[in-house]
Design a protein around this motif. Structure first.
Motif, short mmCIF file in Angstrom:
data_model
loop_
_atom_site.label_atom_id
_atom_site.label_comp_id
_atom_site.label_asym_id
_atom_site.label_seq_id
_atom_site.Cartn_x
_atom_site.Cartn_y
_atom_site.Cartn_z
N VAL B 15 -59.62 -15.90 79.93
CA VAL B 15 -58.41 -16.73 80.00
C VAL B 15 -58.53 -17.73 81.15
O VAL B 15 -58.26 -18.92 80.99
N ILE B 16 -58.96 -17.23 82.32
CA ILE B 16 -59.11 -18.13 83.47
C ILE B 16 -60.15 -19.20 83.16
O ILE B 16 -59.93 -20.39 83.40
N LEU B 17 -61.28 -18.77 82.60
CA LEU B 17 -62.36 -19.71 82.28
C LEU B 17 -61.87 -20.84 81.38
O LEU B 17 -62.04 -22.02 81.71
N SER B 19 -58.85 -21.77 80.70
CA SER B 19 -57.79 -22.57 81.32
C SER B 19 -58.40 -23.60 82.27
O SER B 19 -58.00 -24.76 82.28
N ILE B 20 -59.37 -23.17 83.06
CA ILE B 20 -60.02 -24.11 83.99
C ILE B 20 -60.76 -25.19 83.21
O ILE B 20 -60.68 -26.38 83.53
N VAL B 21 -61.46 -24.78 82.14
CA VAL B 21 -62.17 -25.78 81.33
C VAL B 21 -61.17 -26.78 80.75
O VAL B 21 -61.43 -27.99 80.73
N ILE B 23 -58.33 -27.69 82.08
CA ILE B 23 -57.90 -28.60 83.15
C ILE B 23 -58.99 -29.65 83.40
O ILE B 23 -58.71 -30.84 83.55
N PHE B 24 -60.23 -29.20 83.41
CA PHE B 24 -61.36 -30.13 83.55
C PHE B 24 -61.30 -31.21 82.47
O PHE B 24 -61.41 -32.40 82.75
N MET B 25 -61.10 -30.77 81.22
CA MET B 25 -61.09 -31.75 80.13
C MET B 25 -59.93 -32.71 80.30
O MET B 25 -60.07 -33.91 80.07
N LEU B 83 -54.10 -22.46 74.44
CA LEU B 83 -54.19 -22.37 75.90
C LEU B 83 -54.37 -23.77 76.49
O LEU B 83 -53.71 -24.14 77.46
N VAL B 87 -51.86 -25.60 79.01
CA VAL B 87 -52.34 -26.12 80.29
C VAL B 87 -52.00 -27.60 80.41
O VAL B 87 -51.50 -28.08 81.42
N GLY C 120 -53.65 -15.17 84.06
CA GLY C 120 -54.91 -15.92 83.99
C GLY C 120 -54.64 -17.41 84.09
O GLY C 120 -55.30 -18.14 84.84
N MET C 121 -53.62 -17.86 83.36
CA MET C 121 -53.27 -19.28 83.40
C MET C 121 -52.74 -19.68 84.77
O MET C 121 -53.14 -20.69 85.34
N PHE C 125 -54.27 -22.57 87.68
CA PHE C 125 -53.60 -23.75 88.24
C PHE C 125 -53.89 -23.95 89.72
O PHE C 125 -53.81 -25.07 90.22
N ILE C 131 -60.70 -28.81 91.02
CA ILE C 131 -61.25 -29.38 89.79
C ILE C 131 -61.35 -30.91 89.94
O ILE C 131 -62.37 -31.51 89.58
N SER C 168 -64.04 -18.63 87.55
CA SER C 168 -63.28 -17.66 86.76
C SER C 168 -63.77 -16.25 87.08
O SER C 168 -62.98 -15.31 87.16
#
Lengths: 473, 193, 218
Positions: B15-17, B19-21, B23-25, B83, B87, C120-121, C125, C131, C168
């Protein structure tokens, strides 16, 4: 009474890789302060994560053996049951919080343990006070310094009331004051609260009087050994006397400046550097030193336009913030502190070929590259994925690919971290040659000062927000 | 945190992965917002504004196939795209219902391509299939929501082909380029072992 | 209103106006949203933003429907333009009435979304500033090697994923060390509930919407 017990533990990252921890039997006594040291990348962090129950759940295979904390098999416990027994402070301060503020993070942790709501505020407040976090408990994490974030991490561990506290290189990026504060609090936790502390650190300063046991990770046997009093004393003595200061020249009056700072300041939330006037010189190998967290990397970020600055910063008489990024990057380049930031390809050979293809001067031809690869002890790794290289190998490759580019001005942020002594000399020689044979300008931030004076031309020291040249290094 | 690869449960780090991806996009594709507005303005006098959306649609649907590839679970594309939409809703400050609904529709569309290969193939073939199903499903949705159904048939066909090309270029070719690098780096190996 | 219920309500309203073609419904939604936003004392710049952002697509679709729909219908052109504004204002209303953290907390307690997704979300943030700088670093690092990366360069997203994989892993380990157990029971310092009043307001809103949608208004 021992609280952590490892019994014949063998751990691998993948089934076809050699073990990182091999047939390890070891115990830690309750209410003691333990320091674990050894060369970087040899498995200190792996050992801590095994004790914390994070491995093999997240990564790798426990091929043999068992790990008990307070007589319980850590691998069998849920994280919520495990946290009161063992918790960890991590190496990267900003990568360990789920919530947006310190107070929310502590509440989150206690909710995880299913603490009854009426008890939560009390435990949160006392933990915040213990770690000196109360003043910024409601600020967002993104505005806190590394030192403040590690204090929050300690507050979380206090709130969890964990019996065993593991710290994985926790002071790598934080200022000396915060480090000393945390060390004092940890000592207090051992003596007044009977906690057991295991900290992995390569910097032995300030530990000698605090610790009960020193453990050394043996690179060859992949085992941790408890150091005898004599061995421990020898280690600390060696650490205290490892660097002998040597004289180094001060800038000469007619030297040509490459960077000129004027009423310059830079910093994320508060200014880290405030510099009235300073010149850095062309065709010199300048070394910048200063405490952790004092702003050395931030200065480099400003010089390559990765961070905004106030006042004036000029490169060869041009205001940096007005230069076109695309052309400026071909004149001033940075060897990043985080080695993997440098890589754009997959294998080592590809990285080298990529630099060769785009190099700005023909100084580095095939033969010279092959020679450097040999000298840097990188030969034989050509087809290896860059991300799987050891930290030391990554650093050496990083320096090499940026030297091949032949950029006029090269900034290097900690290029010597994790290198063995022979490699340190090779890298310094290459940088020295870049300055004195190829007429490049090299400015380098480093913590590792052994033998650097023999190759460097100038020494800039950063303290109390000011940079100044010094006559010793 | 048991590493049961047969389970379809998303783990915390997944989920974290993703979500971060996402945000990157969002940050990398931020510029395409201007591109979209510019294109729309340019095409409006000709009544061709919907093409701006269809030309760029492949970018907004990339999270689904990328998640399917990286997480390798039934439902990964759908959840990954929802997700990403959530985000985007938070970061962009637009917790609008339309973002989440589109996210679900797009993710479900991408998912079907992988379902068709019974989640056995993760290559350009399944990515292409996924681009096709994404196009069909999102297009049906836009026939209703964006009023595409009211257009002349030739325009509907032209829009469909444009969208198919866009989702194929970004959702299949670009994603395949990224995943080839990921495969060669072996960085995902221990996750999907 | 409770964020979970509000989210469901806006989703339902958004779906319904997607399947119907009543200008008045869209206009009423926009008006209600403005009233609610005024009550929450939303900054005037937010209104400007909400008026400007949908402008280009709304005008664009008006012309394309007018020119190229089989009926060349002016009515349907207005339906589509106002629909785009209605979506935007539904979003504006939601943002005014609640915050991200409150929404996620409510989705955990009232919406029963798995905690793994909620936390996770939330954790991700915290990486937003990192990022931003990572994208700048990747681009700078490429420029220093003589190449420019664009949004369509596979290397750019690949490097982003490499960073995301590291982060992550680190955050998941840290959260686990802080006692987080995937989808396990947790206690809550602030217990959130959906009040009867919220259900009544939601119910009335939906009933009124049906009247507008199905009473042959334009």
């Amino acid at each position: 009474m021992s609280i952590v017990n490892l019994n014949h533990v063998t751990f691998k990252y993948a089934k076809d890789l050699p073990p990182v921890i091999n047939d390890q039997t070891l115990s830690f006594t309750q209410g003691t302060f333990n320091l674990l040291t050894g060369p970087s990348g040899t498995g200190k962090s792996t050992l801590l994560k095994l004790i914390a129950g994070l491995y093999p759940a997240f990564t790798g295979f426990l091929e043999n053996g068992s790990i008990h904390v307070a007589n319980q098999l850590v691998a069998k416990l849920t994280p919520a049951k495990r946290a009161p027994l063992v918790a960890m402070m991590f190496q990267n301060p900003s990568e360990q919080f789920a919530m947006s503020t310190p107070r929310e993070e502590l509440v989150f942790a206690l909710e995880n343990l299913q603490v009854v709501p009426t008890e939560i505020p009390k435990r949160v407040d006392s933990a915040l006070a213990f770690a000196d976090v109360t003043d910024f408990a409601d600020r967002t994490f993104t505005t806190l310094s590394g030192g403040e974030q590690q204090k929050v991490s300690l507050a979380v561990i206090m709130a969890l009331d964990s019996q065993v506290i593991l710290l994985d290189e926790p002071f790598a990026n934080i200022d000396p004051e915060a480090r000393l504060f945390l060390l004092n609090r940890l000592t207090e936790l051992v003596h007044d609260h009977g906690k057991t502390i295991i900290v992995a650190d390569h910097d032995l300063a300030d530990y000698q009087k605090r610790i009960d046991h020193l453990f050394i990770l043996n690179e060859a046997s992949h085992q941790v050994e408890s150091a005898t009093a004599i061995v421990a004393k020898a280690r600390f003595d060696e650490f205290a006397t490892q660097h002998q200061q040597q004289a180094i020249a001060l800038p000469v009056a007619d030297a040509t400046p490459v960077f000129e700072l004027d009423h310059f300041s830079v910093g994320h939330t508060t200014p880290l550097i405030q510099q009235d006037a300073l010149q850095l010189f062309q065709q010199r190998l300048t070394v910048i030193t200063g405490a952790n967290g004092s702003g050395k990397s931030t200065l480099f970020d400003a010089l390559v336009r990765l961070q905004p600055y106030f006042g004036s910063a000029k490169w060869t008489s041009h205001e940096i913030k007005r230069l076109r990024r695309r052309t400026y990057a071909q004149r001033v380049s940075l060897v990043f502190q985080q080695a993997s930031s440098q890589f754009l390809n997959i294998t080592m050979a590809e990285e080298i070929a990529f630099s060769q293809q785009h190099q700005l001067t023909p100084d580095w031809d095939k033969a010279r590259i092959a020679d450097a690869v040999q000298q840097l002890n990188l030969a034989g790794h050509e087809n290896q994925v860059v991300y799987s290289l050891s930290e030391g190998q990554k650093k050496k490759l990083q320096v090499l690919i940026m030297l091949i580019m032949g950029t006029e001005t090269l900034l290097l942020d900690e290029p010597l971290t994790g290198l063995d002594l022979k490699s340190v000399h090779t890298v310094l020689q290459l940088l020295h040659d870049a300055v004195h044979l190829q007429k490049q300008t090299v400015i380098m931030i480093t913590h590792q000062l052994n033998d650097v004076a023999a190759y460097a031309d100038l020494h800039l020291h950063l303290s109390t927000k000011q940079l100044a040249y010094e006559a010793t290094l | 945190m048991e590493q049961d690869t047969h389970s379809n449960r998303w783990h915390l780090r997944d989920v974290i992965l993703m979500s971060i991806v996402a945000i990157f996009m969002g940050i990398i594709f931020f510029v395409t917002g201007f591109l979209y507005n510019g294109l729309t303005l340019l095409l409006t006098p000709f009544g061709m504004a919907p093409f701006a959306n269809d030309i760029l649609l492949g970018l907004w649907t990339m999270a689904g196939p990328l998640a399917a590839y990286m997480i390798r679970k039934v439902g990964a594309a759908t959840i990954g795209e929802i997700l990403a939409a959530a985000v985007e809703a938070v970061i962009g400050g637009q917790w609008g219902p339309s973002t989440l609904i589109s996210g679900f529709i797009q993710g479900f569309g991408s998912e079907l391509g992988f379902t068709a290969t019974l989640y056995r193939r993760y290559d350009l073939f399944s990515l292409t299939l996924s681009a096709l199903t994404t196009t069909i499903v999102t297009f049906i949705w836009d026939l209703v929501r964006s009023g595409y159904g009211a257009y002349h048939l030739w325009l509907i066909i032209a829009l469909f082909i444009t969208r198919l090309l866009s989702t194929w270029i970004f959702g299949a070719l670009l994603v395949s380029g990224i995943t080839k690098l990921l495969d060669r780096s072996h960085l995902l190996d221990h996750r999907n072992a | 209103m409770n964020p979970t219920l509000l989210l469901l309500l806006t989703l339902l309203v958004g779906l319904e106006i997607s399947f119907t073609s009543v200008i008045w419904a869209n206009v009423v939604i926009i008006a209600i949203a403005i009233v609610v936003m005024l009550r929450y004392r939303v900054h005037w710049l937010t209104f400007v933003r909400l008026l400007l952002i949908p402008l280009i697509p709304a005008v664009g679709i008006w012309f394309s429907i007018r020119y190229f729909s089989t009926a060349h219908s002016v009515h349907f052109a207005w339906v589509m333009s106002t629909r785009i504004y209605a979506y935007a204002f539904l979003g504006g209303l939601f943002n005014a009435a609640t915050t991200t953290n409150a929404t996620l907390a409510s989705l955990e307690q009232n919406g029963h979304i798995p905690t793994t997704f909620v936390y996770g979300m939330l954790g991700a943030f915290n990486f937003v500033p990192k990022i931003h700088s990572e994208v700048a670093i990747i681009r700078a690092s490429a420029r220093m090697r003589g190449v420019n990366l664009h949004f369509w360069s596979p290397q750019l997203l690949f490097k982003a994923i490499v960073a995301a994989l590291n982060w992550s892993e680190n955050l998941a380990e840290a959260m686990t060390s802080h006692g987080f157990t995937e989808n396990a029971q947790r206690t809550h310092l602030k217990v959130l509930r959906i009040s009867i009043r919220d259900y009544v307001v939601a119910g009335i809103t939906l009933v009124v919407l049906q009247f507008i949608l199905f009473s042959h208004l334009p």
